[in-house]
Design a protein around this motif. Structure first.
Motif, PDB file in Angstrom:
ATOM      1  N   ASP A  38     -14.683  57.234   5.665  1.00  0.00           N
ATOM      2  CA  ASP A  38     -13.615  57.485   6.086  1.00  0.00           C
ATOM      3  C   ASP A  38     -12.597  58.335   5.409  1.00  0.00           C
ATOM      4  O   ASP A  38     -11.902  59.001   5.742  1.00  0.00           O
ATOM      5  CB  ASP A  38     -12.933  56.164   6.887  1.00  0.00           C
ATOM      6  CG  ASP A  38     -13.624  55.784   7.915  1.00  0.00           C
ATOM      7  OD1 ASP A  38     -14.639  56.543   8.549  1.00  0.00           O
ATOM      8  OD2 ASP A  38     -13.448  54.475   8.699  1.00  0.00           O
ATOM      9  N   ARG A  39     -12.874  57.860   4.159  1.00  0.00           N
ATOM     10  CA  ARG A  39     -11.812  58.602   3.072  1.00  0.00           C
ATOM     11  C   ARG A  39     -12.066  59.910   2.756  1.00  0.00           C
ATOM     12  O   ARG A  39     -11.531  60.586   2.158  1.00  0.00           O
ATOM     13  CB  ARG A  39     -11.535  57.749   1.788  1.00  0.00           C
ATOM     14  CG  ARG A  39     -12.784  57.671   0.946  1.00  0.00           C
ATOM     15  CD  ARG A  39     -12.823  56.563  -0.064  1.00  0.00           C
ATOM     16  NE  ARG A  39     -11.821  57.007  -1.004  1.00  0.00           N
ATOM     17  CZ  ARG A  39     -11.827  56.512  -2.067  1.00  0.00           C
ATOM     18  NH1 ARG A  39     -12.447  55.334  -2.522  1.00  0.00           N
ATOM     19  NH2 ARG A  39     -10.587  56.655  -2.833  1.00  0.00           N
ATOM     20  N   CYS A  40     -13.370  60.598   3.404  1.00  0.00           N
ATOM     21  CA  CYS A  40     -13.840  61.735   2.922  1.00  0.00           C
ATOM     22  C   CYS A  40     -13.189  62.847   3.683  1.00  0.00           C
ATOM     23  O   CYS A  40     -12.504  62.336   5.045  1.00  0.00           O
ATOM     24  CB  CYS A  40     -15.135  62.013   3.139  1.00  0.00           C
ATOM     25  SG  CYS A  40     -16.423  60.868   1.858  1.00  0.00           S
ATOM     26  N   PRO A  46     -12.293  62.969  -2.335  1.00  0.00           N
ATOM     27  CA  PRO A  46     -12.812  62.151  -3.706  1.00  0.00           C
ATOM     28  C   PRO A  46     -14.371  62.203  -3.173  1.00  0.00           C
ATOM     29  O   PRO A  46     -15.198  61.678  -4.394  1.00  0.00           O
ATOM     30  CB  PRO A  46     -12.188  60.989  -3.660  1.00  0.00           C
ATOM     31  CG  PRO A  46     -12.064  60.648  -2.151  1.00  0.00           C
ATOM     32  CD  PRO A  46     -11.628  61.995  -1.523  1.00  0.00           C
ATOM     33  N   CYS A  47     -14.940  62.730  -2.287  1.00  0.00           N
ATOM     34  CA  CYS A  47     -16.409  62.444  -1.877  1.00  0.00           C
ATOM     35  C   CYS A  47     -17.352  63.284  -2.581  1.00  0.00           C
ATOM     36  O   CYS A  47     -17.038  64.463  -2.547  1.00  0.00           O
ATOM     37  CB  CYS A  47     -16.749  62.326  -0.454  1.00  0.00           C
ATOM     38  SG  CYS A  47     -15.592  60.847   0.210  1.00  0.00           S
ATOM     39  N   ASN A  48     -18.371  62.930  -2.785  1.00  0.00           N
ATOM     40  CA  ASN A  48     -19.653  63.714  -3.180  1.00  0.00           C
ATOM     41  C   ASN A  48     -20.630  63.621  -2.179  1.00  0.00           C
ATOM     42  O   ASN A  48     -21.340  62.742  -2.170  1.00  0.00           O
ATOM     43  CB  ASN A  48     -20.108  63.107  -4.830  1.00  0.00           C
ATOM     44  CG  ASN A  48     -21.370  64.217  -5.139  1.00  0.00           C
ATOM     45  OD1 ASN A  48     -21.904  64.961  -4.571  1.00  0.00           O
ATOM     46  ND2 ASN A  48     -21.733  64.170  -6.525  1.00  0.00           N
ATOM     47  N   ALA A 108     -20.720  55.136  -4.995  1.00  0.00           N
ATOM     48  CA  ALA A 108     -20.353  56.103  -6.240  1.00  0.00           C
ATOM     49  C   ALA A 108     -20.043  57.640  -5.231  1.00  0.00           C
ATOM     50  O   ALA A 108     -19.134  58.296  -5.757  1.00  0.00           O
ATOM     51  CB  ALA A 108     -21.512  56.376  -6.981  1.00  0.00           C
ATOM     52  N   GLY A 109     -20.889  57.877  -4.079  1.00  0.00           N
ATOM     53  CA  GLY A 109     -20.557  59.140  -3.354  1.00  0.00           C
ATOM     54  C   GLY A 109     -19.094  59.230  -2.832  1.00  0.00           C
ATOM     55  O   GLY A 109     -18.527  60.348  -2.519  1.00  0.00           O
ATOM     56  N   VAL A 110     -18.601  57.979  -2.341  1.00  0.00           N
ATOM     57  CA  VAL A 110     -17.295  58.041  -1.882  1.00  0.00           C
ATOM     58  C   VAL A 110     -16.272  57.709  -2.745  1.00  0.00           C
ATOM     59  O   VAL A 110     -14.941  57.554  -2.250  1.00  0.00           O
ATOM     60  CB  VAL A 110     -17.243  57.112  -0.535  1.00  0.00           C
ATOM     61  CG1 VAL A 110     -18.169  57.630   0.562  1.00  0.00           C
ATOM     62  CG2 VAL A 110     -17.465  55.409  -0.833  1.00  0.00           C
ATOM     63  N   GLY A 111     -16.368  57.734  -4.001  1.00  0.00           N
ATOM     64  CA  GLY A 111     -15.422  57.423  -4.968  1.00  0.00           C
ATOM     65  C   GLY A 111     -15.033  56.117  -5.045  1.00  0.00           C
ATOM     66  O   GLY A 111     -13.975  55.779  -5.742  1.00  0.00           O
TER      67      GLY A 111
END
Length: 122
Positions: A38-40, A46-48, A108-111
């Motif tokens: 949701d934060r992406c 911040p997402c990878n 890790a992907g969503v920070g």
């Protein structure tokens, strides 16, 4: 030919039940993992996305691998009249490892950095 051990058969059945339950529940809850993204999006994303995609591949691929190893191994062991219970046990371990690694990759992907957040709260 020596008859199969009753304890091996019972352990195999119980481990298969555990494998199906843990794999099924883990797979079901992995469908809700998309809410962690949701934060992406937005200007300061911040997402990878490569890591997020890898998380789902590891989790779902691990579930499929665990099922294939457990099923193939159990069938092989039954045909060779060897110990069967180890195969669903290996599958259960693979499910847990895949879901834990998938969760770590998703975080890790969503920070998300839970360790840093715990230190910052002190």
């Amino acid at each position: 030919m020596k008859p199969r051990s009753t304890s091996d058969t019972v352990a195999t059945i119980l481990l298969w039940i555990a494998l199906v339950v843990v794999g099924g529940v883990g797979g079901f809850f992995s469908l809700f993992a998309v809410m962690a993204t949701d934060r992406c999006g937005g200007s300061d994303d911040p997402c990878n996305y490569t890591t997020i995609n890898a998380a789902f591949m590891v989790a779902w691929g691990g579930l499929a691998l665990a099922a294939a190893v457990a099923l193939g191994g159990t069938i092989w062991a039954a045909s060779k009249k060897t110990t069967m219970f180890v195969w669903p046990l290996i599958g259960l371990v693979l499910v847990v490892v895949a879901l834990v690694l998938g969760t770590a990759l998703l975080n890790a992907g969503v920070g998300m950095d839970f360790a840093a957040a715990a230190v910052a709260r002190r």
